[in-house]
Enzyme design. Structure first.
Site, PDB file in Angstrom:
ATOM      1  N   TYR A 162       0.862  -1.186   0.000  1.00  0.00           N
ATOM      2  CA  TYR A 162       0.000   0.000   0.000  1.00  0.00           C
ATOM      3  C   TYR A 162       0.896   1.233   0.000  1.00  0.00           C
ATOM      4  O   TYR A 162       1.950   1.241   0.639  1.00  0.00           O
ATOM      5  CB  TYR A 162      -0.896   0.002   1.245  1.00  0.00           C
ATOM      6  CG  TYR A 162      -1.956   1.081   1.218  1.00  0.00           C
ATOM      7  CD1 TYR A 162      -3.171   0.875   0.573  1.00  0.00           C
ATOM      8  CD2 TYR A 162      -1.733   2.319   1.822  1.00  0.00           C
ATOM      9  CE1 TYR A 162      -4.133   1.875   0.527  1.00  0.00           C
ATOM     10  CE2 TYR A 162      -2.696   3.322   1.782  1.00  0.00           C
ATOM     11  CZ  TYR A 162      -3.890   3.088   1.135  1.00  0.00           C
ATOM     12  OH  TYR A 162      -4.845   4.072   1.092  1.00  0.00           O
ATOM     13  N   PHE A 189      -5.373   9.247  -4.106  1.00  0.00           N
ATOM     14  CA  PHE A 189      -4.192   8.627  -4.738  1.00  0.00           C
ATOM     15  C   PHE A 189      -3.886   7.361  -3.960  1.00  0.00           C
ATOM     16  O   PHE A 189      -3.739   7.420  -2.723  1.00  0.00           O
ATOM     17  CB  PHE A 189      -2.966   9.532  -4.656  1.00  0.00           C
ATOM     18  CG  PHE A 189      -1.688   8.827  -5.066  1.00  0.00           C
ATOM     19  CD1 PHE A 189      -1.178   8.971  -6.338  1.00  0.00           C
ATOM     20  CD2 PHE A 189      -1.019   7.986  -4.176  1.00  0.00           C
ATOM     21  CE1 PHE A 189      -0.015   8.297  -6.722  1.00  0.00           C
ATOM     22  CE2 PHE A 189       0.140   7.300  -4.548  1.00  0.00           C
ATOM     23  CZ  PHE A 189       0.639   7.464  -5.834  1.00  0.00           C
ATOM     24  N   GLU A 190      -3.791   6.255  -4.658  1.00  0.00           N
ATOM     25  CA  GLU A 190      -3.316   5.022  -4.019  1.00  0.00           C
ATOM     26  C   GLU A 190      -2.656   4.179  -5.094  1.00  0.00           C
ATOM     27  O   GLU A 190      -3.165   4.108  -6.217  1.00  0.00           O
ATOM     28  CB  GLU A 190      -4.493   4.170  -3.488  1.00  0.00           C
ATOM     29  CG  GLU A 190      -5.159   4.644  -2.242  1.00  0.00           C
ATOM     30  CD  GLU A 190      -6.340   3.756  -1.844  1.00  0.00           C
ATOM     31  OE1 GLU A 190      -6.998   3.172  -2.725  1.00  0.00           O
ATOM     32  OE2 GLU A 190      -6.592   3.630  -0.639  1.00  0.00           O
ATOM     33  N   ILE A 191      -1.544   3.563  -4.736  1.00  0.00           N
ATOM     34  CA  ILE A 191      -1.043   2.446  -5.542  1.00  0.00           C
ATOM     35  C   ILE A 191      -0.999   1.292  -4.564  1.00  0.00           C
ATOM     36  O   ILE A 191      -0.448   1.427  -3.458  1.00  0.00           O
ATOM     37  CB  ILE A 191       0.355   2.723  -6.124  1.00  0.00           C
ATOM     38  CG1 ILE A 191       0.299   3.939  -7.059  1.00  0.00           C
ATOM     39  CG2 ILE A 191       0.883   1.504  -6.883  1.00  0.00           C
ATOM     40  CD1 ILE A 191       1.659   4.370  -7.614  1.00  0.00           C
ATOM     41  N   HIS A 245      -9.391   2.427   4.575  1.00  0.00           N
ATOM     42  CA  HIS A 245      -8.202   1.788   3.988  1.00  0.00           C
ATOM     43  C   HIS A 245      -6.978   1.979   4.896  1.00  0.00           C
ATOM     44  O   HIS A 245      -6.181   1.059   5.079  1.00  0.00           O
ATOM     45  CB  HIS A 245      -7.858   2.404   2.624  1.00  0.00           C
ATOM     46  CG  HIS A 245      -8.770   1.978   1.521  1.00  0.00           C
ATOM     47  ND1 HIS A 245      -8.573   2.343   0.219  1.00  0.00           N
ATOM     48  CD2 HIS A 245      -9.887   1.219   1.518  1.00  0.00           C
ATOM     49  CE1 HIS A 245      -9.522   1.833  -0.547  1.00  0.00           C
ATOM     50  NE2 HIS A 245     -10.347   1.154   0.231  1.00  0.00           N
TER      51      HIS A 245
END
Ligand SMILES: Nc1nc2c(ncn2[C@@H]2O[C@H](COP(=O)(O)OP(=O)(O)OP(=O)(O)O)[C@@H](O)[C@H]2O)c(=O)[nH]1
Ligand SMILES: [Mg+2]
Length: 395
Positions: free
Chosen positions: A223, A280-282, A317
């Protein structure tokens, strides 16, 4: 007569010479240092013999159109309405210009309605990889049967009066619940292991010359984030109680070496409201699809706070990542410069910004602001903050 004919020949000859001289001089020293463009229709090509003057540019050649090496099993993912078209178009342009034109990753678009032809036409023209368009099943975007609709409606009224942002919105709540518990299970997402979430109206300010998906895999990250901050307390009054109920029921999912002390200043008794900003998340989709994460989501979902309060997917999250991943599995991408209204992450360090052609103003960087949770993140990780951060903090 013979003489006058000879004079005429001299005059014609002199005229031809003059015309030739005029053409030669105008093409070699003309007013312009502009590149000349021949008519492509005439010979099928465009040429620019001389480059216009530029500021010093250390890169000797433009980046390759396509990066070498393999691709990860990864996709961009965007939840959007048809009406978001022109704002997501801007975001796509940023992502493509700074990164994806070199890598050509796919892009999955999800919607609670059908995407219209214009949305598909414009977005598929902008994305360099494949585009896929999915409709969200109704059961993932509606009130579950265990929710008391009257109670939920009263809360929306109260939140409207209290002027809590999106407090009276039903669709915003469905969106937060969907992003918390379902997007990674959509049939189109099952093909992939990694995702990069992109929202409408976001900006990317620096060149990204490597593959962040590859970085995540190579460094065992699950994450990642670029901005972190404190959540509005009014939207999550009982979220931490629900988390504690979950950890009591499922202690097996809480990993050793987690980042609880980033979330809490008293060993878990209370939540300090720090969260990673999830626009924004990768991240790793298999982690979100794991039993641990699904147990966590189901437990929170049944507590009802997506509808009886206004729980956001960002704290949901973030708490999951901080409790169910080892702290080494969470990554801060200092090098990915980003804006989502109203916050900017502009990488600390001038050398990096110049080398990567960043166009963000370092004064706008939110990282070292008192409302950011990044300093706390560095402390918990036991890492040095990037060189020069104090200087940029004072700007
Ligand atoms: N299909 C669909 N997508 C939605 C809906 N509401 C929000 N979204 C998408 O969900 C994501 C988050 O919504 P935003 O409205 O950006 O929420 P936010 O980032 O908290 O608030 P903003 O400050 O308005 O950006 C975006 O990608 C939106 O396009 C909806 O009702 N239907
Ligand atoms: Mg947004």
């Amino acid at each position: 007569m013979a003489n006058s004919q000879r004079y005429l020949r001299y005059i014609v000859f002199a005229l031809v010479c003059l015309i030739l001289l005029f053409f030669i001089s105008s093409s070699s020293s003309g007013p312009s240092s502009w590149p000349s463009i021949t008519n492509p229709a005439a010979n099928g090509s465009i040429t620019s013999p001389e480059k216009p003057p530029t500021t010093p540019n250390t890169g000797s050649s433009p980046p390759p159109a396509t990066a070498a090496g393999g691709r990860m099993n990864a996709t961009f993912v965007t939840l959007a309405r048809n009406s978001d078209l022109w704002e997501i178009a801007k975001s796509i342009r940023h992502v493509e210009d700074r990164f994806n034109r070199k890598f050509n990753y796919d892009w999955v678009f999800l919607n609670d309605d059908d995407f219209d032809d214009e949305f598909k036409k414009v977005t598929s023209a902008l994305v360099s990889g494949k585009t896929k368009y999915g409709r969200i099943p109704t059961e993932h975007w509606s009130f579950p049967d265990f929710i008391d609709q009257d109670r939920a409606a009263k809360v929306r009224e109260q939140m409207k009066e209290a002027k809590i942002i999106y407090g009276d919105s039903i669709s915003y709540r469905h969106m937060c619940r969907y992003e918390s518990g379902f997007f990674f299970r959509h049939p189109l997402m099952l093909d992939y292991e990694w995702y990069w979430r992109v929202e409408p109206s976001v900006e990317f300010f620096c060149d990204i010359d490597y593959d962040p998906f590859q970085y995540m895999a190579d460094n065992k990250k699950k994450y990642s984030f670029v901005l972190s901050l404190y959540e509005y307390v009014e939207t999550i009054p009982t979220l931490w109680d629900a988390v504690k109920n979950f950890t009591k029921a499922h202690p097996e999912h809480i990993v050793e070496g987690n980042m609880m002390n980033w979330l809490s200043d008293d060993d878990g008794k209370t939540y300090n409201h720090c969260h990673f900003w999830s626009n924004f998340e990768i991240g790793n989709l298999n982690w979100l699809r794991s039993k641990a994460y699904l147990d966590y989501f189901n437990s929170l979902d049944h507590a009802g706070g997506f509808f009886y309060e206004r729980w956001g997917d960002a704290p949901v999250h973030s708490i999951a990542a901080a409790l169910m991943l080892k702290k080494e599995e969470i990554h801060f991408f200092n090098d990915i410069a980003y804006y989502h209204v109203p916050f900017t992450h502009c990488p600390t360090g001038e050398e990096y910004r110049l080398q990567h052609k960043c166009h963000c103003n370092p004064k706008d960087n939110f990282d070292w602001n008192g409302y950011s949770c990044l300093s706390r993140y560095y402390e918990v990780k036991g890492k040095e903050k990037p060189a020069g951060y104090e200087k940029e903090q004072q700007q």
